[in-house]
Write a protein that holds these residues in place. Structure first.
Motif, PDB file in Angstrom:
ATOM      1  N   ILE A  18       0.840  -1.205   0.000  1.00  0.00           N
ATOM      2  CA  ILE A  18       0.000   0.000   0.000  1.00  0.00           C
ATOM      3  C   ILE A  18       0.875   1.256   0.000  1.00  0.00           C
ATOM      4  CG2 ILE A  18      -1.614   1.356   1.407  1.00  0.00           C
ATOM      5  CD1 ILE A  18      -2.871  -1.355   2.252  1.00  0.00           C
ATOM      6  N   ALA A  19       1.916   1.269   0.846  1.00  0.00           N
ATOM      7  CA  ALA A  19       2.807   2.442   0.906  1.00  0.00           C
ATOM      8  C   ALA A  19       3.513   2.655  -0.425  1.00  0.00           C
ATOM      9  CB  ALA A  19       3.835   2.265   2.028  1.00  0.00           C
ATOM     10  N   TRP A  55       1.003   3.959  -2.999  1.00  0.00           N
ATOM     11  CA  TRP A  55       0.676   5.342  -2.644  1.00  0.00           C
ATOM     12  C   TRP A  55       1.798   6.280  -3.059  1.00  0.00           C
ATOM     13  CZ3 TRP A  55       3.088   8.292   1.361  1.00  0.00           C
ATOM     14  CH2 TRP A  55       2.518   9.559   1.536  1.00  0.00           C
ATOM     15  N   SER A 106       1.942   6.946  -6.709  1.00  0.00           N
ATOM     16  CA  SER A 106       0.821   7.737  -7.222  1.00  0.00           C
ATOM     17  C   SER A 106       0.999   9.240  -6.986  1.00  0.00           C
ATOM     18  CB  SER A 106      -0.493   7.267  -6.592  1.00  0.00           C
ATOM     19  OG  SER A 106      -0.532   7.613  -5.220  1.00  0.00           O
ATOM     20  N   LEU A 107       1.991   9.610  -6.178  1.00  0.00           N
ATOM     21  CA  LEU A 107       2.221  11.023  -5.873  1.00  0.00           C
ATOM     22  C   LEU A 107       2.994  11.706  -7.003  1.00  0.00           C
ATOM     23  CD1 LEU A 107       3.375  10.758  -2.145  1.00  0.00           C
ATOM     24  CD2 LEU A 107       1.139  11.503  -2.978  1.00  0.00           C
TER      25      LEU A 107
END
Length: 189
Positions: A82-83, A86, A89-90
């Motif tokens: 997940i990290a 995430w 996606s930044l």
């Protein structure tokens, strides 16, 4: 009861050696190419999070047949995936900022857990003292890095580079200690 016909953990002495050399290499590269280092390391770190998380998940699922402690590895794997997703996606400026904080905490966490490993390895003495001092230095550099990584300017990459190098040196020394312990115990440890 443990089956002593199988080799122990010391047979994997080369894993901390590889990770140590990678950390030292990344630290030196960060010194040499500071402008590119943070961005490239941020994306590489995000991808490594995903890959490591997938390995944790697979290892935990396999380990569920042999141990009751497999759930922590599964949770860690899921959180790392997940990290990583995430982070990827930044946008670039945000991933660099997030990376600085994440790597700072990762350095601290790795140094703290490594101190516990250094203290339980048999035949401590001078090696244990050296390892603990390296790891305390790593923690100090990590704290300096975390105190204000965004306003640090040049200091950001210097503290990151020093932290990576000191942790890498510890891992190389740890690999040598594991290899020696394997020889002394005929692979039982």
């Amino acid at each position: 009861m443990r089956n002593f016909t199988k080799p122990g953990l010391s047979r994997y002495w080369w894993l901390p050696l590889i990770t140590g050399l990678i950390c030292i290499g990344l630290g030196i590269w960060t010194f040499c190419c500071p402008a590119e280092a943070i961005g490239v390391l941020a994306y590489a770190f995000a991808i490594c999070f995903i890959v490591a998380g997938l390995f944790y998940i697979i290892f935990s699922c396999i380990g569920s047949r042999f141990s009751n402690d497999w759930g922590w590895g599964l949770a860690t794997g899921i959180l790392e995936v997940i990290a990583g997703v995430w982070l990827l996606s930044l946008p670039t400026p945000q991933i660099e900022i997030a990376f600085m904080y994440i790597v700072g905490f990762w350095i601290l966490f790795s140094a703290i857990t490594s101190i516990s490993y250094a203290l339980v390895i048999p035949g401590g003495g001078l090696w244990t003292a050296f390892a603990v001092l390296l790891l305390i230095a790593t923690m100090i550099f990590g704290v300096i890095f975390l105190t204000n990584p965004l306003a640090g300017g040049i200091a950001v990459w210097i503290w990151l580079a020093i932290s990576l190098i000191t942790f890498g040196v510890y891992r190389v020394v740890f690999a040598g200690k594991l290899k020696t312990l394997g020889r002394i115990t005929d692979g039982m440890l």
